[in-house]
Each structure stands twice: as C-alpha cells, then as structure tokens.
Design a protein around this motif. Sequence first.
Motif, mmCIF file in Angstrom:
data_model
loop_
_atom_site.group_PDB
_atom_site.id
_atom_site.type_symbol
_atom_site.label_atom_id
_atom_site.label_comp_id
_atom_site.label_asym_id
_atom_site.label_seq_id
_atom_site.Cartn_x
_atom_site.Cartn_y
_atom_site.Cartn_z
ATOM 1 N N SER A 54 19.404 5.467 -41.629
ATOM 2 C CA SER A 54 18.490 4.409 -41.191
ATOM 3 C C SER A 54 19.105 3.034 -41.421
ATOM 4 O O SER A 54 19.018 2.141 -40.568
ATOM 5 C CB SER A 54 17.154 4.531 -41.935
ATOM 6 N N ASP A 58 19.983 -0.020 -38.828
ATOM 7 C CA ASP A 58 19.402 -1.350 -39.046
ATOM 8 C C ASP A 58 20.445 -2.455 -39.050
ATOM 9 O O ASP A 58 20.195 -3.566 -38.564
ATOM 10 C CB ASP A 58 18.611 -1.382 -40.360
ATOM 11 N N GLU A 104 4.760 -3.796 -28.489
ATOM 12 C CA GLU A 104 5.610 -3.512 -29.650
ATOM 13 C C GLU A 104 6.735 -2.548 -29.287
ATOM 14 O O GLU A 104 7.892 -2.747 -29.675
ATOM 15 C CB GLU A 104 4.757 -2.940 -30.786
ATOM 16 N N ARG A 105 6.435 -1.525 -28.520
ATOM 17 C CA ARG A 105 7.460 -0.540 -28.144
ATOM 18 C C ARG A 105 8.511 -1.169 -27.228
ATOM 19 O O ARG A 105 9.709 -0.899 -27.364
ATOM 20 C CB ARG A 105 6.813 0.660 -27.452
ATOM 21 N N ILE A 108 10.779 -3.410 -29.371
ATOM 22 C CA ILE A 108 11.765 -2.670 -30.154
ATOM 23 C C ILE A 108 12.955 -2.290 -29.283
ATOM 24 O O ILE A 108 14.121 -2.448 -29.671
ATOM 25 C CB ILE A 108 11.123 -1.416 -30.784
ATOM 26 N N THR A 109 12.674 -1.790 -28.076
ATOM 27 C CA THR A 109 13.757 -1.425 -27.158
ATOM 28 C C THR A 109 14.588 -2.644 -26.777
ATOM 29 O O THR A 109 15.826 -2.602 -26.772
ATOM 30 C CB THR A 109 13.174 -0.777 -25.891
ATOM 31 N N ALA A 111 15.003 -5.413 -28.423
ATOM 32 C CA ALA A 111 15.780 -5.888 -29.572
ATOM 33 C C ALA A 111 17.067 -5.098 -29.717
ATOM 34 O O ALA A 111 18.139 -5.667 -29.994
ATOM 35 C CB ALA A 111 14.938 -5.772 -30.853
ATOM 36 N N ARG A 112 17.004 -3.785 -29.526
ATOM 37 C CA ARG A 112 18.210 -2.957 -29.618
ATOM 38 C C ARG A 112 19.184 -3.274 -28.478
ATOM 39 O O ARG A 112 20.392 -3.337 -28.680
ATOM 40 C CB ARG A 112 17.838 -1.467 -29.585
ATOM 41 N N ARG A 137 11.194 -9.727 -34.583
ATOM 42 C CA ARG A 137 10.891 -8.951 -35.797
ATOM 43 C C ARG A 137 11.670 -7.646 -35.865
ATOM 44 O O ARG A 137 11.692 -6.993 -36.913
ATOM 45 C CB ARG A 137 9.388 -8.656 -35.866
ATOM 46 N N HIS A 138 12.318 -7.240 -34.780
ATOM 47 C CA HIS A 138 13.000 -5.937 -34.741
ATOM 48 C C HIS A 138 14.493 -6.057 -34.490
ATOM 49 O O HIS A 138 15.157 -5.035 -34.278
ATOM 50 C CB HIS A 138 12.365 -5.065 -33.651
ATOM 51 N N PRO A 140 18.250 -5.892 -34.957
ATOM 52 C CA PRO A 140 19.223 -5.404 -35.943
ATOM 53 C C PRO A 140 20.272 -6.491 -36.192
ATOM 54 O O PRO A 140 20.496 -7.362 -35.341
ATOM 55 C CB PRO A 140 19.867 -4.198 -35.255
ATOM 56 N N ARG A 172 14.952 -16.044 -36.961
ATOM 57 C CA ARG A 172 15.187 -14.598 -36.947
ATOM 58 C C ARG A 172 16.354 -14.252 -36.023
ATOM 59 O O ARG A 172 17.187 -13.407 -36.357
ATOM 60 C CB ARG A 172 13.931 -13.861 -36.494
#
Length: 329
Positions: A54, A58, A104-105, A108-109, A111-112, A137-138, A140, A172
């Motif tokens: 994990s 991250d 949110e989902r 997250i995608t 951000a990656r 917020r997500h 890496p 951020r």
Amino acid sequence: MVDQIEVAPRTPPTDRRALAAHKAAQLYYMQDMTMEAIAAELAVSRSSVSRLLSHARDIGIVDIRITSPLEGGVSLERELRSRFRVAAHVVPMPASVSEIERLERVAITAARLLTQFVDSNMTVGIAWGSTLSAISRHLPAKELHDVTVVQLNGAGNVQTTGIEYASEIMQRFGAAFGARVQQFPVPAFFDDPATREAMWRERSTRRVLEMQARMDLAVFGVGSPAADVPSRVYAGGYLDRADYTSLAEDRAIGDVATVFFRADGSWRDIRLNARTTGPGLDRLRRVPRRICIAAGVHKAASLRAAMAAGLVTDVVMDQGLAREVVELG
C-alpha cells in the motif's frame, strides 16, 4: 485486465521503509510471489507486507495501469475519441452510487492518472473547485524537479477572500509533485470590467498571467448549475441573482475556471466573462494538454460543449456521464 505495472525506485536510498516497499513490490508484482512467501523472505508478518505494498502505491513506486475488459466502457471511450478527438478515461460504477461517492471515485482515478501526465520541468495550471479539491486529497507523491503549479483563477468573493480554500488545493498539488506554488490572489469576479483591465496592467498580476501563458498542462473541472453536487462557483456565494439572470439571458450552460460558455462553445460576448479572472478560452486551447475531470449526468451538456469547443484533450468521467454525453449526440 492489468495492462502494465511499473515498479521503479523513486525515493531516497536512506528511506528504509521506501526501500522495503520497493522490494516487496518487486517480489509481488514482478515475480508473482504470494504475500506469505514475501513475508517469509523479508522476515515480517503478512499484514506488514500488505502495508508495504500500500505504501508503494501511495508514494508512487508502483504505477498500475488498468484497461477495462467491459465492452461498454471501451466502446464509450472509442466513441468519445471519435466524436470529440479526446483521450477518454471512463470510470465504471453502478448507477446506484450516490453523486458524492461518484465524484470521489472519479477523483481517485483522476489523481492516479495525473501522476502519468505531470513530469519534471513542467508548468501546471490548476483551476480550484469541488472536483479539484477531491482530486487533491488523493494525489500520490511523485518525486520531480523544476515543476511549477499555478492557480488559473481568483477565488475571492464578497463573503471571503477564498485564499484558504484555493491555497489548500494548490498546496496539495505542490506537495505531491515537489512543485513551486504560485497563487493568484485576486477575486473570482471583479465588480467592474474596468477594474480587471487595470489590475491586469499591474506587474505582479502580469507575472502570474505570463506563467499561465507558459503552461504545459491545465487541470480543471467543468461547472454546471444543474449538477447534483454543485460546482464551488455556484454554491459558494460567487454569483448573485443578477448574475444568474445575466447568464440565463446569454444562454451560458457551464464554465471552465469561471469562464462561461454556451452549448456551441462561444464565450466572448457572455457579459459575466468581462469580469472573470479565469483564462480566456482561446488561451486555454493553446495549452498542449488540457485535462478535464467530471462526474454526474447533470454535467453532460456542459461537458459536451467544452469538448466540442476544443477545450479538452483528455477527460476523466464516470460511465453514466459518458453514456449521457454520447446520447446527446
């Protein structure tokens, strides 16, 4: 189906946890060892291996890219590419997901994916808002050098300076990429177009505008007054009743970085744009890569208009929104 996994040491050799995470990632992803076997080799518990993997994700040691085996998602991406000439990333999810969870989902995608697009020696423009706040917020960590993150539009209004809200998002992004952060401490909208014209002649303002003009990458959401999770500009006290009336009369259906546009992509003669601090859409089109992130079917009309107007090169959206955009034709 996993298309590609990259495992690379991106952290200082003195970071023992990062080194352990890198070794665990090599064994798990590249040598197909089980967690039990890795635990035995590293002389740690299985739960410690899970935490190391994990941690590897991250901090950016592991970069996992996934292609959808679902024909629906693939066909939507192909259709969007064909119609709008954009690289589309459709995030699958059931229709029963709430709008907040949907955002949110998608965040997250996005951000990656951003870690693949941001590289050293880049200037990255960021438009504050609900979507970018969720993405921030997500993010890496990715160790880079000589990266500048610049704010695209002011955030102040009659109730607040907006500095704290926009600054949190910018910081951020800066922390994730080891970047210098340039804020834009002006209101989102001036009361008088003449005030903006005067402010744009100031050297301190011109310096920020010149940084925006050198952007390699712009990241933004798309605003829509009809969205279930309203954009910050529509929910944060930035517009009054007269502004909404003006936008309705001018047939504006959405915005990018507080610059409003119509369904046909036109924007110059929308009256509120004479007072906005966001970048003109002609300038935005000159940015080599322009990534738009959106969630929720109520953004379909505004997102379609933004793509049809050539404002977007890459888009990340949920499957329901993608289907709605395609059905709009």
